[in-house]
Motif scaffolding. Structure first.
Motif, PDB file in Angstrom:
ATOM      1  N   ARG A  21      -1.911   9.428  44.611  1.00  0.00           N
ATOM      2  CA  ARG A  21      -1.199   9.324  43.322  1.00  0.00           C
ATOM      3  C   ARG A  21       0.271   9.258  43.518  1.00  0.00           C
ATOM      4  O   ARG A  21       0.842   8.457  42.824  1.00  0.00           O
ATOM      5  N   LEU A  22       0.756  10.062  44.319  1.00  0.00           N
ATOM      6  CA  LEU A  22       2.280   9.977  44.586  1.00  0.00           C
ATOM      7  C   LEU A  22       2.885   8.745  45.027  1.00  0.00           C
ATOM      8  O   LEU A  22       3.921   8.474  44.839  1.00  0.00           O
ATOM      9  N   ALA A  23       1.965   8.140  46.029  1.00  0.00           N
ATOM     10  CA  ALA A  23       2.145   7.014  46.730  1.00  0.00           C
ATOM     11  C   ALA A  23       2.324   6.044  45.572  1.00  0.00           C
ATOM     12  O   ALA A  23       3.092   4.971  45.599  1.00  0.00           O
ATOM     13  N   ALA A  24       1.361   5.931  44.835  1.00  0.00           N
ATOM     14  CA  ALA A  24       1.266   4.700  43.781  1.00  0.00           C
ATOM     15  C   ALA A  24       2.438   4.992  42.784  1.00  0.00           C
ATOM     16  O   ALA A  24       2.947   3.976  42.057  1.00  0.00           O
ATOM     17  N   ALA A  25       3.041   6.197  42.647  1.00  0.00           N
ATOM     18  CA  ALA A  25       4.346   6.459  41.709  1.00  0.00           C
ATOM     19  C   ALA A  25       5.642   6.173  42.672  1.00  0.00           C
ATOM     20  O   ALA A  25       6.452   6.422  42.027  1.00  0.00           O
ATOM     21  N   GLY A  26       5.428   5.670  43.952  1.00  0.00           N
ATOM     22  CA  GLY A  26       6.823   5.311  44.371  1.00  0.00           C
ATOM     23  C   GLY A  26       7.189   6.393  45.479  1.00  0.00           C
ATOM     24  O   GLY A  26       8.287   6.195  46.258  1.00  0.00           O
ATOM     25  N   HIS A  27       6.622   7.429  45.836  1.00  0.00           N
ATOM     26  CA  HIS A  27       6.926   8.248  46.747  1.00  0.00           C
ATOM     27  C   HIS A  27       6.590   8.027  48.369  1.00  0.00           C
ATOM     28  O   HIS A  27       5.455   7.320  48.472  1.00  0.00           O
ATOM     29  N   LEU A  44      -3.652   7.638  54.819  1.00  0.00           N
ATOM     30  CA  LEU A  44      -2.648   6.974  55.196  1.00  0.00           C
ATOM     31  C   LEU A  44      -2.832   5.540  54.896  1.00  0.00           C
ATOM     32  O   LEU A  44      -1.720   4.983  54.545  1.00  0.00           O
ATOM     33  N   ALA A  45      -3.770   4.821  55.028  1.00  0.00           N
ATOM     34  CA  ALA A  45      -4.168   3.522  54.911  1.00  0.00           C
ATOM     35  C   ALA A  45      -3.817   3.281  53.436  1.00  0.00           C
ATOM     36  O   ALA A  45      -3.492   2.174  53.121  1.00  0.00           O
ATOM     37  N   ASP A  46      -4.423   4.140  52.574  1.00  0.00           N
ATOM     38  CA  ASP A  46      -4.231   3.970  51.023  1.00  0.00           C
ATOM     39  C   ASP A  46      -2.715   4.043  50.873  1.00  0.00           C
ATOM     40  O   ASP A  46      -2.186   3.390  49.808  1.00  0.00           O
ATOM     41  N   ILE A  47      -1.980   5.017  51.285  1.00  0.00           N
ATOM     42  CA  ILE A  47      -0.585   4.938  51.051  1.00  0.00           C
ATOM     43  C   ILE A  47       0.245   3.897  51.422  1.00  0.00           C
ATOM     44  O   ILE A  47       0.955   3.315  50.515  1.00  0.00           O
ATOM     45  N   HIS A  48      -0.159   3.248  52.432  1.00  0.00           N
ATOM     46  CA  HIS A  48       0.471   2.022  53.035  1.00  0.00           C
ATOM     47  C   HIS A  48       0.059   0.798  51.973  1.00  0.00           C
ATOM     48  O   HIS A  48       1.081   0.008  51.804  1.00  0.00           O
ATOM     49  N   ALA A  49      -1.249   0.797  51.553  1.00  0.00           N
ATOM     50  CA  ALA A  49      -1.525  -0.262  50.567  1.00  0.00           C
ATOM     51  C   ALA A  49      -0.628  -0.376  49.526  1.00  0.00           C
ATOM     52  O   ALA A  49      -0.493  -1.376  48.743  1.00  0.00           O
ATOM     53  N   THR A  50       0.044   0.876  49.186  1.00  0.00           N
ATOM     54  CA  THR A  50       0.744   0.854  47.805  1.00  0.00           C
ATOM     55  C   THR A  50       2.074   0.068  48.152  1.00  0.00           C
ATOM     56  O   THR A  50       3.184   0.021  47.082  1.00  0.00           O
ATOM     57  N   GLU A 215      -7.669  14.941  38.792  1.00  0.00           N
ATOM     58  CA  GLU A 215      -7.113  15.734  37.252  1.00  0.00           C
ATOM     59  C   GLU A 215      -6.183  16.897  37.617  1.00  0.00           C
ATOM     60  O   GLU A 215      -5.245  17.010  36.905  1.00  0.00           O
ATOM     61  N   ILE A 216      -6.238  17.529  38.899  1.00  0.00           N
ATOM     62  CA  ILE A 216      -5.244  18.309  39.326  1.00  0.00           C
ATOM     63  C   ILE A 216      -4.002  17.581  39.884  1.00  0.00           C
ATOM     64  O   ILE A 216      -2.772  17.842  39.640  1.00  0.00           O
ATOM     65  N   ALA A 217      -4.229  16.279  40.751  1.00  0.00           N
ATOM     66  CA  ALA A 217      -3.206  15.423  40.934  1.00  0.00           C
ATOM     67  C   ALA A 217      -2.161  15.001  40.061  1.00  0.00           C
ATOM     68  O   ALA A 217      -0.934  14.947  40.196  1.00  0.00           O
ATOM     69  N   ALA A 218      -2.938  14.553  38.932  1.00  0.00           N
ATOM     70  CA  ALA A 218      -2.119  14.159  37.886  1.00  0.00           C
ATOM     71  C   ALA A 218      -0.907  15.300  37.440  1.00  0.00           C
ATOM     72  O   ALA A 218       0.181  14.949  37.098  1.00  0.00           O
ATOM     73  N   THR A 219      -1.231  16.498  37.217  1.00  0.00           N
ATOM     74  CA  THR A 219      -0.291  17.481  36.893  1.00  0.00           C
ATOM     75  C   THR A 219       0.725  17.744  38.014  1.00  0.00           C
ATOM     76  O   THR A 219       1.861  17.903  37.897  1.00  0.00           O
ATOM     77  N   ALA A 221       1.944  15.661  40.041  1.00  0.00           N
ATOM     78  CA  ALA A 221       2.708  14.483  39.961  1.00  0.00           C
ATOM     79  C   ALA A 221       3.749  14.695  38.901  1.00  0.00           C
ATOM     80  O   ALA A 221       4.996  14.452  38.983  1.00  0.00           O
ATOM     81  N   PHE A 222       3.173  15.102  37.864  1.00  0.00           N
ATOM     82  CA  PHE A 222       4.098  15.596  36.411  1.00  0.00           C
ATOM     83  C   PHE A 222       5.135  16.671  37.130  1.00  0.00           C
ATOM     84  O   PHE A 222       6.253  16.476  36.840  1.00  0.00           O
ATOM     85  N   LEU A 223       4.796  17.611  37.594  1.00  0.00           N
ATOM     86  CA  LEU A 223       5.678  18.661  37.746  1.00  0.00           C
ATOM     87  C   LEU A 223       6.677  18.302  39.093  1.00  0.00           C
ATOM     88  O   LEU A 223       7.745  18.903  39.013  1.00  0.00           O
ATOM     89  N   LEU A 224       6.266  17.327  39.826  1.00  0.00           N
ATOM     90  CA  LEU A 224       7.369  16.722  40.740  1.00  0.00           C
ATOM     91  C   LEU A 224       8.303  15.707  39.996  1.00  0.00           C
ATOM     92  O   LEU A 224       9.428  15.430  40.540  1.00  0.00           O
ATOM     93  N   GLY A 225       8.129  15.103  39.073  1.00  0.00           N
ATOM     94  CA  GLY A 225       8.708  14.078  38.505  1.00  0.00           C
ATOM     95  C   GLY A 225       9.782  14.462  37.436  1.00  0.00           C
ATOM     96  O   GLY A 225       9.833  15.583  36.916  1.00  0.00           O
ATOM     97  N   PRO A 226      10.488  13.603  36.913  1.00  0.00           N
ATOM     98  CA  PRO A 226      11.636  13.805  36.066  1.00  0.00           C
ATOM     99  C   PRO A 226      11.383  14.343  34.748  1.00  0.00           C
ATOM    100  O   PRO A 226      12.199  14.916  34.079  1.00  0.00           O
ATOM    101  N   ASP A 227       9.830  14.213  34.303  1.00  0.00           N
ATOM    102  CA  ASP A 227       9.633  14.744  32.824  1.00  0.00           C
ATOM    103  C   ASP A 227       9.485  16.245  32.982  1.00  0.00           C
ATOM    104  O   ASP A 227       9.332  16.673  31.872  1.00  0.00           O
ATOM    105  N   ALA A 228       9.383  16.679  34.109  1.00  0.00           N
ATOM    106  CA  ALA A 228       9.428  18.156  34.296  1.00  0.00           C
ATOM    107  C   ALA A 228      10.670  18.815  34.780  1.00  0.00           C
ATOM    108  O   ALA A 228      10.851  19.882  35.440  1.00  0.00           O
ATOM    109  N   SER A 229      11.916  18.160  34.264  1.00  0.00           N
ATOM    110  CA  SER A 229      12.861  18.597  34.705  1.00  0.00           C
ATOM    111  C   SER A 229      13.688  19.854  34.426  1.00  0.00           C
ATOM    112  O   SER A 229      14.278  20.466  35.017  1.00  0.00           O
ATOM    113  N   TYR A 230      12.903  20.272  33.212  1.00  0.00           N
ATOM    114  CA  TYR A 230      13.395  21.762  32.837  1.00  0.00           C
ATOM    115  C   TYR A 230      12.170  22.536  32.857  1.00  0.00           C
ATOM    116  O   TYR A 230      12.200  23.890  32.417  1.00  0.00           O
TER     117      TYR A 230
END
Length: 242
Positions: A21-27, A44-50, A215-219, A221-230
């Motif tokens: 999920r994070l690779a798909a989001a640009g990490h 790793l192959a899936d990460i590279h595919a993104t 369902e866990i990965a989604a949260t 990703a949110f906590l690592l992202g800018p929408d969780a800045s506070y």
């Protein structure tokens, strides 16, 4: 700034779903894994595919030297911005009085000592804007009687680690949060001796089913992202109502 994130235990379950999920989001992603080379290569192959960069590093997070090697390898992807402290293990389900000392030590070493060592490396290397997500468990507040009280106790320590480190690193602009999954459909249950636990436990989950790794990965990703800045020092429960 390009995100560079380390995901420990990244070859399977929640870790693998998070890495994808994070690779798909640009990490760019560095996955640490213990022994399953085939599974790590598949992630790793899936990460590279993104189109993102990725590396897979075998590392026992109980060993400070191997932890440092993982973080050193990740530095080749760029400055570290994220850590998902996910590598974990359970032990056979059973009454507290039957707990073996070697199982106790292994659970403490992997799920607590390993988290501390990885968080310590991340805290040394991250700059403002960095974020750490620790994988806790709903067991931390449920206690897991008759199953694995020692595992629940260690996950409660994970929550304390999260809160304390969040306060210590906040002045540096580094956020620390945790997610506390309930029963998730992964192969970790096989280690506890109940491989069908995700299905057999469904009746006591208010939502009537086990959760899925995505369902866990989604949260995470949110906590690592800018929408969780506070958001820092939070333990987000994702347990279907448990």
């Amino acid at each position: 700034m390009t995100n560079v994130t380390i995901v420990t235990g990244g070859s399977r379950g929640i870790g693998a779903a998070t890495a994808r999920r994070l690779a798909a989001a640009g990490h760019h992603i560095a996955i640490g894994y213990h022994h399953d080379h085939h599974a790590a290569k598949a992630v790793l192959a899936d990460i590279h595919a993104t189109g993102r960069r990725g590396i897979a590093v075998p590392a026992d997070t109980r060993d400070p030297d191997q932890v440092q090697q993982l973080f050193d390898a990740a530095a080749d992807l760029g400055p570290l911005t994220g850590l998902v402290n996910n590598a974990g293990i359970t032990s056979p389900i059973g009454p507290f009085t039957d707990l073996r000392v070697d199982d106790l030590r292994r659970v403490v070493d992997v799920n607590l000592i390993g988290y501390v060592l990885c968080a310590q490396q991340a805290a040394r290397r991250m700059t403002r804007g960095g974020a750490i997500v620790n994988i806790s468990s709903a067991a931390a507040t449920l206690g897991s009687p008759g199953e694995y009280i020692h595992y629940a106790a260690v996950k409660a320590a994970t929550d304390t680690l999260t809160i304390g480190l969040a306060k210590e690193l906040a002045p540096r602009g580094i956020r620390v949060n945790a997610v506390a999954p309930g029963i998730i459909r992964t192969d970790i249950h096989a280690v506890s001796g109940v491989p069908d636990r995700a299905d057999s436990a469904a009746g006591r989950i208010p939502l009537g089913r086990a959760g899925e790794p995505d369902e866990i990965a989604a949260t995470i990703a949110f906590l690592l992202g800018p929408d969780a800045s506070y958001t820092t020092g939070a333990v987000v429960r994702i347990a279907g109502g448990l």
